[in-house]
Scaffold this motif. Structure first.
Motif, PDB file in Angstrom:
ATOM      1  N   VAL A  20      40.701  41.132  20.305  1.00  0.00           N
ATOM      2  CA  VAL A  20      41.068  41.723  21.585  1.00  0.00           C
ATOM      3  C   VAL A  20      41.695  40.643  22.458  1.00  0.00           C
ATOM      4  CG1 VAL A  20      40.198  42.890  23.648  1.00  0.00           C
ATOM      5  CG2 VAL A  20      39.196  43.388  21.419  1.00  0.00           C
ATOM      6  N   PRO A  21      42.863  40.891  23.003  1.00  0.00           N
ATOM      7  CA  PRO A  21      43.490  39.872  23.851  1.00  0.00           C
ATOM      8  C   PRO A  21      42.640  39.593  25.085  1.00  0.00           C
ATOM      9  CG  PRO A  21      44.650  41.972  24.033  1.00  0.00           C
ATOM     10  CD  PRO A  21      43.675  42.110  22.907  1.00  0.00           C
ATOM     11  N   GLU A  22      42.652  38.359  25.499  1.00  0.00           N
ATOM     12  CA  GLU A  22      41.875  37.968  26.669  1.00  0.00           C
ATOM     13  C   GLU A  22      42.446  38.637  27.916  1.00  0.00           C
ATOM     14  OE1 GLU A  22      40.522  33.891  29.049  1.00  0.00           O
ATOM     15  OE2 GLU A  22      41.811  33.805  27.277  1.00  0.00           O
ATOM     16  N   ARG A  23      41.541  39.204  28.714  1.00  0.00           N
ATOM     17  CA  ARG A  23      41.952  39.903  29.919  1.00  0.00           C
ATOM     18  C   ARG A  23      41.669  39.034  31.132  1.00  0.00           C
ATOM     19  NH1 ARG A  23      39.327  45.809  28.422  1.00  0.00           N
ATOM     20  NH2 ARG A  23      40.966  46.494  27.019  1.00  0.00           N
ATOM     21  N   VAL A  24      42.680  38.853  31.909  1.00  0.00           N
ATOM     22  CA  VAL A  24      42.542  38.078  33.126  1.00  0.00           C
ATOM     23  C   VAL A  24      42.011  38.990  34.226  1.00  0.00           C
ATOM     24  CG1 VAL A  24      43.727  36.624  34.807  1.00  0.00           C
ATOM     25  CG2 VAL A  24      44.458  36.615  32.402  1.00  0.00           C
ATOM     26  N   LYS A  25      40.957  38.552  34.911  1.00  0.00           N
ATOM     27  CA  LYS A  25      40.382  39.349  35.977  1.00  0.00           C
ATOM     28  C   LYS A  25      41.387  39.506  37.111  1.00  0.00           C
ATOM     29  CE  LYS A  25      35.556  38.206  35.058  1.00  0.00           C
ATOM     30  NZ  LYS A  25      34.295  37.650  35.633  1.00  0.00           N
ATOM     31  N   ASP A  26      41.541  40.760  37.529  1.00  0.00           N
ATOM     32  CA  ASP A  26      42.510  41.070  38.574  1.00  0.00           C
ATOM     33  C   ASP A  26      41.805  41.892  39.646  1.00  0.00           C
ATOM     34  OD1 ASP A  26      44.777  41.366  40.052  1.00  0.00           O
ATOM     35  OD2 ASP A  26      45.680  42.896  38.776  1.00  0.00           O
ATOM     36  N   PRO A  27      41.118  41.239  40.590  1.00  0.00           N
ATOM     37  CA  PRO A  27      40.393  41.994  41.619  1.00  0.00           C
ATOM     38  C   PRO A  27      41.353  42.706  42.560  1.00  0.00           C
ATOM     39  CG  PRO A  27      40.372  39.653  42.135  1.00  0.00           C
ATOM     40  CD  PRO A  27      40.990  39.792  40.767  1.00  0.00           C
ATOM     41  N   ILE A  28      40.839  43.771  43.200  1.00  0.00           N
ATOM     42  CA  ILE A  28      41.643  44.531  44.148  1.00  0.00           C
ATOM     43  C   ILE A  28      41.814  43.705  45.423  1.00  0.00           C
ATOM     44  CG2 ILE A  28      41.736  46.617  45.545  1.00  0.00           C
ATOM     45  CD1 ILE A  28      40.196  48.060  43.406  1.00  0.00           C
ATOM     46  N   VAL A  29      43.047  43.519  45.821  1.00  0.00           N
ATOM     47  CA  VAL A  29      43.360  42.798  47.058  1.00  0.00           C
ATOM     48  C   VAL A  29      43.685  43.839  48.123  1.00  0.00           C
ATOM     49  CG1 VAL A  29      44.859  41.115  48.159  1.00  0.00           C
ATOM     50  CG2 VAL A  29      44.223  40.831  45.755  1.00  0.00           C
ATOM     51  N   LEU A  30      42.869  43.902  49.161  1.00  0.00           N
ATOM     52  CA  LEU A  30      43.076  44.889  50.212  1.00  0.00           C
ATOM     53  C   LEU A  30      44.211  44.456  51.126  1.00  0.00           C
ATOM     54  CD1 LEU A  30      39.366  45.708  51.137  1.00  0.00           C
ATOM     55  CD2 LEU A  30      40.903  46.965  49.621  1.00  0.00           C
ATOM     56  N   PRO A  31      45.143  45.342  51.431  1.00  0.00           N
ATOM     57  CA  PRO A  31      46.268  44.994  52.312  1.00  0.00           C
ATOM     58  C   PRO A  31      45.797  44.864  53.762  1.00  0.00           C
ATOM     59  CG  PRO A  31      46.349  47.310  51.715  1.00  0.00           C
ATOM     60  CD  PRO A  31      45.238  46.719  50.909  1.00  0.00           C
ATOM     61  N   ILE A  32      46.611  44.197  54.565  1.00  0.00           N
ATOM     62  CA  ILE A  32      46.266  43.965  55.977  1.00  0.00           C
ATOM     63  C   ILE A  32      46.852  45.040  56.878  1.00  0.00           C
ATOM     64  CG2 ILE A  32      46.070  41.488  55.635  1.00  0.00           C
ATOM     65  CD1 ILE A  32      48.854  41.201  56.872  1.00  0.00           C
ATOM     66  N   PRO A  55      56.469  51.925  50.806  1.00  0.00           N
ATOM     67  CA  PRO A  55      55.466  50.891  50.564  1.00  0.00           C
ATOM     68  C   PRO A  55      56.071  49.700  49.832  1.00  0.00           C
ATOM     69  CG  PRO A  55      55.251  52.576  48.908  1.00  0.00           C
ATOM     70  CD  PRO A  55      56.361  53.031  49.834  1.00  0.00           C
ATOM     71  N   GLU A  56      55.360  48.596  49.869  1.00  0.00           N
ATOM     72  CA  GLU A  56      55.834  47.423  49.145  1.00  0.00           C
ATOM     73  C   GLU A  56      55.524  47.524  47.658  1.00  0.00           C
ATOM     74  OE1 GLU A  56      54.275  43.896  50.892  1.00  0.00           O
ATOM     75  OE2 GLU A  56      55.021  44.354  52.911  1.00  0.00           O
ATOM     76  N   ARG A  57      54.381  48.122  47.322  1.00  0.00           N
ATOM     77  CA  ARG A  57      54.005  48.234  45.911  1.00  0.00           C
ATOM     78  C   ARG A  57      53.193  49.501  45.693  1.00  0.00           C
ATOM     79  NH1 ARG A  57      50.877  44.318  48.110  1.00  0.00           N
ATOM     80  NH2 ARG A  57      52.470  42.786  47.589  1.00  0.00           N
ATOM     81  N   LEU A  58      53.165  49.930  44.431  1.00  0.00           N
ATOM     82  CA  LEU A  58      52.382  51.092  44.010  1.00  0.00           C
ATOM     83  C   LEU A  58      51.455  50.655  42.887  1.00  0.00           C
ATOM     84  CD1 LEU A  58      55.178  53.836  43.896  1.00  0.00           C
ATOM     85  CD2 LEU A  58      53.390  53.598  45.623  1.00  0.00           C
ATOM     86  N   ARG A  59      50.161  50.941  43.037  1.00  0.00           N
ATOM     87  CA  ARG A  59      49.184  50.605  42.003  1.00  0.00           C
ATOM     88  C   ARG A  59      48.840  51.865  41.228  1.00  0.00           C
ATOM     89  NH1 ARG A  59      45.289  48.681  44.884  1.00  0.00           N
ATOM     90  NH2 ARG A  59      45.616  46.447  44.567  1.00  0.00           N
ATOM     91  N   MET A  60      48.821  51.754  39.887  1.00  0.00           N
ATOM     92  CA  MET A  60      48.602  52.927  39.043  1.00  0.00           C
ATOM     93  C   MET A  60      48.092  52.476  37.684  1.00  0.00           C
ATOM     94  SD  MET A  60      52.637  53.511  38.517  1.00  0.00           S
ATOM     95  CE  MET A  60      52.915  52.614  40.049  1.00  0.00           C
ATOM     96  N   MET A  99      38.325  50.186  37.006  1.00  0.00           N
ATOM     97  CA  MET A  99      37.818  49.610  38.254  1.00  0.00           C
ATOM     98  C   MET A  99      38.886  48.822  39.005  1.00  0.00           C
ATOM     99  SD  MET A  99      37.144  47.869  35.363  1.00  0.00           S
ATOM    100  CE  MET A  99      35.562  48.522  34.901  1.00  0.00           C
ATOM    101  N   GLN A 100      39.962  48.440  38.328  1.00  0.00           N
ATOM    102  CA  GLN A 100      41.054  47.763  39.014  1.00  0.00           C
ATOM    103  C   GLN A 100      41.833  48.719  39.905  1.00  0.00           C
ATOM    104  OE1 GLN A 100      43.429  45.742  36.088  1.00  0.00           O
ATOM    105  NE2 GLN A 100      41.810  44.323  35.516  1.00  0.00           N
ATOM    106  N   ASN A 101      41.624  49.998  39.726  1.00  0.00           N
ATOM    107  CA  ASN A 101      42.195  51.013  40.603  1.00  0.00           C
ATOM    108  C   ASN A 101      41.053  51.782  41.265  1.00  0.00           C
ATOM    109  OD1 ASN A 101      44.390  52.211  41.805  1.00  0.00           O
ATOM    110  ND2 ASN A 101      44.798  53.641  40.137  1.00  0.00           N
ATOM    111  N   GLY A 102      40.030  51.032  41.681  1.00  0.00           N
ATOM    112  CA  GLY A 102      38.793  51.628  42.143  1.00  0.00           C
ATOM    113  C   GLY A 102      38.913  52.446  43.412  1.00  0.00           C
ATOM    114  N   LEU A 103      39.871  52.126  44.292  1.00  0.00           N
ATOM    115  CA  LEU A 103      39.997  52.859  45.547  1.00  0.00           C
ATOM    116  C   LEU A 103      40.389  54.313  45.306  1.00  0.00           C
ATOM    117  CD1 LEU A 103      41.763  50.175  47.771  1.00  0.00           C
ATOM    118  CD2 LEU A 103      39.325  50.691  47.590  1.00  0.00           C
ATOM    119  N   ILE A 104      41.394  54.522  44.471  1.00  0.00           N
ATOM    120  CA  ILE A 104      41.822  55.897  44.203  1.00  0.00           C
ATOM    121  C   ILE A 104      40.807  56.620  43.314  1.00  0.00           C
ATOM    122  CG2 ILE A 104      43.204  55.295  42.177  1.00  0.00           C
ATOM    123  CD1 ILE A 104      44.142  57.911  44.840  1.00  0.00           C
ATOM    124  N   GLU A 105      40.104  55.872  42.456  1.00  0.00           N
ATOM    125  CA  GLU A 105      39.074  56.496  41.633  1.00  0.00           C
ATOM    126  C   GLU A 105      37.928  57.006  42.507  1.00  0.00           C
ATOM    127  OE1 GLU A 105      39.267  57.202  38.564  1.00  0.00           O
ATOM    128  OE2 GLU A 105      40.909  55.975  37.809  1.00  0.00           O
TER     129      GLU A 105
END
Length: 298
Positions: free
Chosen positions: A92-104, A166-171, A202-208
């Motif tokens: 399994v390829p190593e997964r880099v942790k990518d926490p949710i960054v809340l916008p300002i 928006p500047e970006r879309l998370r999906m 969980m990386q898209n935890g807000l919409i979940e």
């Protein structure tokens, strides 16, 4: 028995008669068990063929000339603890942790996701949900039986028309989101697509978390007979969600109240905070009577 013969000088016949035993018992000498050769042979096969079980190992040893019977081989197989499943290293390829960054502020990051449900008739439908990560505001919930990539693009264009870009879309990595038409649309409009890693919702935890609230308070709370009923109830619920429902993560304020209190509006926006666009639905202007909905009973 041997004590009678050796110490008391009894004859073999007299000792057997006294103890009511046969002479073969007295003369029996157990054979010395020497499994070293068989163990070495079995371990050699097991190491070279790590995925083989007992049956294949026994047949292979027999084909190579091993004379031990099945019971003996199975005893040695268990004593060597070969039945234990060998844990192979998963590739399994190593997964880099990518926490949710809340916008300002608003219109920096939007999250998108799909949901599925069915009418009381069994007809299945989908919902396309979009929310602003800053104040958890529900921007869009499109309800239909099919929501392909062109329909998703059309819904996003309508959002941008009244809300801003928006500047970006998370999906996630759904087929509609990774379609070539979506990528071309994002490149044309200068919007960054942020895909979560496969198997990491969980990386898209807000919409979940938003999906859970929508399902609990709308989809699972009412029995719908048509898509129009789903759309009507969804629109009414979105207004209450954005303007009335308090959020623990938003200082116990509603999304709209949190935006007016703490929101850092975009630099190009010239109006006041109260005029910043949001979902403004007239919940009293409905075409389907509320009596047609049926409430679930727990």
């Amino acid at each position: 028995m041997r004590r009678l013969v050796e110490q008391r000088q009894y004859s073999e016949r007299r000792a057997c008669k006294l103890l009511d035993l046969s002479a073969s018992v007295f003369r029996y000498v157990p054979k010395e068990k020497n499994d070293a050769e068989v163990i070495e042979h079995m371990m050699r096969v097991a190491e070279s063929e790590a995925q083989w079980g007992f049956s294949l190992i026994r047949i292979h040893m027999r084909n190579e000339g091993c004379k031990a019977n099945k019971k003996r081989l199975h005893r040695i197989y268990k004593e060597c603890k070969l039945p234990q499943r060998k844990r192979t290293k998963r590739r399994v390829p190593e997964r880099v942790k990518d926490p949710i960054v809340l916008p300002i502020g608003p219109n920096i990051t939007w999250s998108m996701d799909f949901m599925h449900d069915a009418l009381v008739t069994g007809r299945k439908y989908r919902t396309f949900n979009v929310m602003d990560d800053f104040n958890r505001e529900a921007l869009c919930i499109a309800v239909d039986t099919s929501l392909p990539a062109p329909r998703v693009i059309r819904e996003l264009e309508q959002l941008i028309e009244w809300r801003g870009k928006p500047e970006r879309l998370r999906m996630d990595n759904g087929p509609e989101f990774i379609a070539q038409a979506m990528k071309e649309w994002a490149a044309t409009n200068g919007i960054e697509f942020t895909y979560i890693q496969p198997g990491r919702p969980m990386q898209n935890g807000l919409i979940e978390r938003f999906n859970r609230t929508y399902r609990t308070e709308v989809l699972d709370a009412w029995i719908f007979e048509s898509l129009e009923q789903v759309r009507q109830m969804t629109q009414e619920w979105m207004w209450r969600y954005n303007h009335v429902r308090p959020h623990a993560s938003l200082l116990r304020l509603s999304p709209r109240a949190f935006l007016l209190k703490c929101g850092q509006l975009p630099a190009h926006y010239a109006g006041s905070r109260a005029e910043f666009p949001t979902v403004q639905q007239d919940i009293h202007n409905t075409t389907t009577p509320r009596s047609t909905f049926t409430m679930h009973c727990a």
